[in-house]
Scaffold this active site. Structure first.
Site: not given
Length: 291
Positions: A7, A38-39, A69, A201
């Site tokens: 992302s 995106y989180g 991702c 992450c």
């Protein structure tokens, strides 16, 4: 060519490890910076954005794409692999960063059945630090528990960490955030020290020294290195998908190419130059490099 999708900048930590492990392969990187992070997005939005980026990488000639991702891998990868890919691109493959970590933690292959995974090894506690969506998906808890039920997985969402890292926040701000998240997790563990911590992450490796400092004596699992070794093994099993023939890595972004290029060197470890792609939403093909 092998595509790597994220992302934003975070996947560059994975790409760097892939290039070190497989220096004679050709790679293309795509960061969807226009829609990052995106989180904080809805699951279906994440799925659609991931699908659009995969289409772009396939259009670049990639037959294999690594979704670097964790949020995209946890939310939409299985659905993409089981429904969209066989119908739209049966000759292409998409893999993610979640599988190698689960295999490394459990010592079990991804294809292992639930019954095969119910061997009782030594009880361990694994801490998972990740984005809110990755935590809420329960992907690490479910997949690790299915293969090694003796492992206790304790998750900690770190919602402020990606914005801090992406924004090149002062080191002390990142350190303070990591200390806070580590303290929350340790409080819930009631004094039990985890055997290892997974930074779930791809941005978090840049803050790895902060996690090491906040969790003294706890092994920090390197997602980029584990993913790189896993990809090398995957290519040995699937030589038809290999991309032997080294060439300079191509970098693309849906954001500002100039701004992203300036920031990306922190993640990749050397100066890189991105080309811009228009931030096209799914269904709005064709995908062309922005002029």
């Amino acid at each position: 060519m092998i595509g790597v999708f994220d992302s934003g900048h975070g996947g560059l930590t994975v790409l760097r490890a892939l290039v070190r492990e497989l220096p004679d392969r050709a790679f293309v990187y795509l960061g969807d910076h226009a829609h990052a992070p995106y989180g904080d997005r809805a699951p279906d939005d994440i799925y659609q954005l991931t699908l659009a980026s995969l289409e772009r990488l396939f259009a670049q000639g990639c037959r294999l794409v690594v979704v670097a991702c964790n949020t995209a891998a946890a939310i939409g990868l299985r659905r993409l692999q089981q429904t969209w890919l066989p119908r739209a691109h049966p000759d292409r493959r998409v893999i993610g960063v979640l599988v190698p970590m689960v295999e490394a933690i459990t010592g079990m292959p991804w294809q292992a059945t639930v019954e095969a995974g119910r061997h009782r090894g030594e009880p361990r506690t694994i801490a998972v630090f990740a984005t809110r969506h990755t935590v809420e998906s329960g992907a690490f808890v479910h997949e690790i528990g299915k293969r090694a039920p003796e492992i206790t997985v304790v998750q900690q969402a770190c919602p402020a960490l990606v914005p801090l890292i992406e924004g090149a926040a002062p080191a002390e701000a990142v350190r303070a955030a990591v200390r806070g998240y580590a303290a929350e997790l340790m409080q819930r563990l009631g004094g039990v020290v985890p055997d290892a911590a997974l930074l779930g992450c791809t941005h978090y490796p840049l803050a790895q020294p902060c996690f090491t400092e906040a969790l003294p004596g706890v092994e920090i699992l390197s997602q980029p290195d584990i993913t790189a070794r896993s990809l090398a093994a995957y290519l040995r099993r699937h030589p038809d998908l290999d991309a032997i023939g080294a060439r300079p890595v191509r970098f693309y972004t849906t954001g500002s190419a100039e701004r992203v290029s300036l920031m990306a060197s922190r993640f990749y470890g050397e100066t890189v130059t991105f080309r811009g792609l228009a931030p096209v939403r799914p269904g709005n093909a064709p995908y062309r490099a922005a002029s």
